[in-house]
Design an enzyme around this catalytic site. Structure first.
Site, short mmCIF file in Angstrom:
data_model
loop_
_atom_site.label_atom_id
_atom_site.label_comp_id
_atom_site.label_asym_id
_atom_site.label_seq_id
_atom_site.Cartn_x
_atom_site.Cartn_y
_atom_site.Cartn_z
N CYS A 1 0.80 -1.23 0.00
CA CYS A 1 0.00 0.00 0.00
C CYS A 1 0.83 1.28 0.00
O CYS A 1 0.29 2.36 0.04
CB CYS A 1 -0.97 -0.03 1.17
N HIS B 1 -2.75 8.28 6.36
CA HIS B 1 -2.92 6.98 5.73
C HIS B 1 -4.32 6.44 6.08
O HIS B 1 -5.05 6.00 5.21
CB HIS B 1 -1.81 6.03 6.18
N HIS C 1 -9.97 1.84 0.47
CA HIS C 1 -8.52 1.69 0.44
C HIS C 1 -8.15 1.10 -0.92
O HIS C 1 -8.44 -0.06 -1.20
CB HIS C 1 -8.05 0.78 1.58
#
Lengths: 268, 393
Positions: free
Chosen positions: B160, B288, B321
């Protein structure tokens, strides 16, 4: 613009079937009477890993860490970055996950999923080394070695930190092998440093040029099946030249119209 | 040693919030939530969760090699003049002087999943044997063929953090004189691997994800393609800038963050050092913020300690996400926030985690901004912190 990128090779590592480390490989190279070991799988030790992690980590990760450990030698890993490159990652793990997803998707193993990230090997390395130094994980296709070497050179200059360049592909598995054939394990590692050191083996001078690369096979014909079979074994001719203390020029493709040209010059 | 800033000459994104900069700006202004009940179920019954799905992708095939990921990328290329800017770079600088850095975590694995659902005697079906469908660099090869890029083509895959780190590598290609323009791409499509994988780790919220909310219970998976064309500042002096990309490793655990956020702090400090600025020189932080209980708690405490008073928000409640695409998607959202003077809100957060409540922006606010940071953290303990600046007026 033809910027020269320079680096010293100050460490080498290698792990392959039947030839578990750099010294075994160097001994084999000198003995012309020996054939290439026929096995598919290497037996990586990865001594730097904690025992619990070594048990948990798949072979492909131990393979990468074994080559990295050899190349690092006695140096402090906290001051070394890593560029890891693998064309296909852990194909055996991916094959099992894909199979499970096709049969019973809710049965996917959380451990397998965690290990499926392409940067699992550098992640394990940073833990084993106790190092917060940045690491990268690249996948640049079957001919990705030049891209990985270029990235390691750029990282080394940008951070003024030595870089471990680790190229690793494990033997193929399952139906994926139809599209991504790789008949054996191979990992090679080079420790690249920005300045001269006592353990310096070779001086590398690299340039990025337009044009098509001419792939350089290993000088030792016995190595051709590994070199053509495993994408990571594109590192073999350079490792061979460093071990033989031989001056040699190489080119590798970087994209459809660009190549990395490298002069490797032995340092005594 | 400080990094040389590079210009971001063009940028765009396709996500659950829509296509292109205008749709994403509207979403930032209004606090729009792009998530929907999971209706992506290639393997049968959909998992009971919410997803960030790009609308209309099913009816919009990609040229040459049609995959879900390539559809996202092809659509992104059509937004905001991106393909024209890229074509100009190829024409003016030469194709070999234009490079590509693609950040992705799963590439075309959705195609591998399709192939495995109908193997023929243990082999890939004949129509799904193209190698580009099955290895991580496949989309980069396809993208080069589509755009005429003939310079170095690199695929970076660090879960990620991948497409945030792609900005750092692109900047080094420019400042190292290797390329004159670099296309940074972040792309990941919905696929069974990540939906069922995060589900197996018990990291998926059954409700729309709620980053930094006290009741948060995991993430919602999304899909996106985000593109940015980078060049040296002298070639685009009026463009916004990438000041630095700080990177680090957690050296702690493959899937859990360092309990004190040590790795993330290293990435932040590396970014600040590289641009020669202090934390107080930044006036917005894109977190994040995945919605995972543990990750958000660690990030909240770290931000309160190291970046006190800087207004911060998380965008994954709006987009889901998007994994390997998240770094680039959130860079685009942050550039839009800088350009339009919007402090984005934190969609899905109603009762903020106390540690970060004082600085967490829940609802969008109009406010001129000059510089911003964006965090991206990935499995394997891979951390990145981008430092971005608005175009100088």
């Amino acid at each position: 613009m033809n910027t020269h990128l320079q680096a010293r090779v100050v460490g080498l590592g290698l792990c392959a079937p039947g030839l578990p480390d750099r010294d075994a490989f160097a001994t084999w190279l000198r003995d012309n009477g020996r054939a290439l070991p026929p096995e598919r799988e290497a037996q990586p030790i990865a001594a730097r890993m904690a025992p619990a992690e070594r048990r948990r980590a798949p072979r492909s990760i131990r393979l990468a860490l074994e080559a990295a450990t050899q190349a690092l030698g006695a140096r402090d890993p906290a001051r070394v970055g890593m560029v890891y490159c693998s064309a296909y990652g852990d194909m055996s793990n991916t094959d099992i996950i894909l199979d499970t997803l096709a049969q019973a998707p809710t049965a996917v193993s959380p451990t397998r999923f965690t290990h499926s990230v392409h940067n699992a090997a550098p992640g394990y390395w940073s833990m084993a080394a106790g190092s917060h130094a940045p690491t990268s994980a690249l996948a640049c296709g079957r001919e990705g070695f030049g891209s990985a070497l270029l990235t390691a050179l750029l990282e080394m200059h940008a951070r003024a930190l030595p870089q471990l360049l680790v190229c690793c592909d494990a033997a193929d598995a399952g139906a994926l092998a139809d599209a991504a054939p790789c008949p054996l394990d191979f990992a090679g590692a080079l420790l690249l440093a920005p300045v001269a050191e006592s353990s310096c083996m070779a001086l590398l001078r690299a340039r990025v040029l337009p044009g098509a690369a001419m792939p350089t096979p290993p000088r030792d014909m016995r190595l051709h099946p590994w070199w053509s079979g495993n994408p990571a074994a594109a590192a073999l001719p350079l490792i061979e030249a460093c071990l033989a203390a031989r001056a040699q020029d190489f080119t590798w493709p970087l994209g459809s119209g660009t190549l990395l040209a490298l002069d490797c010059e032995p340092v005594r | 040693m400080t990094d040389t800033p590079v210009a971001i000459a063009a940028y765009t994104a396709v996500s659950a919030l829509g296509d292109g900069c205008a749709a994403h700006t509207t979403a930032l202004r209004t606090g729009q939530r792009g998530l929907r009940r999971n209706d992506y179920a290639p393997a049968g019954v959909p998992l009971p969760c919410w997803i960030g799905r790009a609308a209309g992708i099913e009816d919009d095939p990609a040229p040459s090699l049609d995959t879900r990921l390539h559809r996202l990328l092809a659509r992104a290329l059509r937004q905001d003049g991106l393909s024209d800017a890229l074509a100009r770079a190829v024409r003016d600088r030469g194709a070999a002087r234009v490079a590509l850095v693609l950040g992705t975590s799963t590439a075309n694995i959705e195609s591998s999943e399709r192939a495995y659902r109908r193997l023929e005697h243990g082999h890939l079906p004949a129509d799904l044997r193209d190698p580009r469908l099955h290895h991580l660099h496949g989309p980069a090869e396809w993208l080069c063929a589509q755009t005429g890029i003939a310079g170095p083509a690199l695929t970076l895959s660090t879960a990620c953090s991948a497409s945030a780190k792609a900005f750092g590598l692109a900047a080094r290609l420019l400042t190292g004189g290797i390329a004159d323009a670099v296309l940074v791409a972040g792309a990941d499509s919905l696929c069974a691997s990540t939906l069922y994988g995060f589900n197996a780790l018990e990291l998926v919220d059954s409700l729309p994800c709620r980053p930094f909310d006290q009741a948060r219970a995991g993430l919602s998976i999304g899909e996106a393609a985000a593109l940015a064309l980078l060049c040296r500042v002298e070639h685009a002096p009026q463009a916004p800038r990438l000041l630095a990309c700080g990177e680090s490793s957690d050296a702690h655990h493959l899937s859990a963050p360092h309990p004190e956020g040590a790795g993330a702090a290293h990435a932040l400090h590396a970014a600040l050092r590289a641009c020669g600025l202090r934390a107080a020189d930044f006036d917005y932080l894109n977190l994040h913020g995945t919605g995972s209980r543990q990750n958000d708690a660690v990030e909240a405490a770290m931000v309160a300690r190291l970046l006190p008073g800087i207004r911060a928000s998380a965008s994954k409640g709006a987009t889901g996400h998007t994994l390997g695409a998240a770094g680039a998607l959130e860079a685009v959202l942050t550039l839009l926030a800088l350009h339009h003077g919007i402090v984005p809100g934190s969609v899905g957060c109603h009762a903020p985690e106390p540690a970060i409540a004082a600085q967490l922006v829940v609802d969008p606010q109009p406010q001129p901004l000059r510089r911003a940071l964006s965090f991206s953290f990935g499995f394997g303990g891979s951390n990145a912190c981008l430092a971005l600046a608005r175009a100088e007026p």
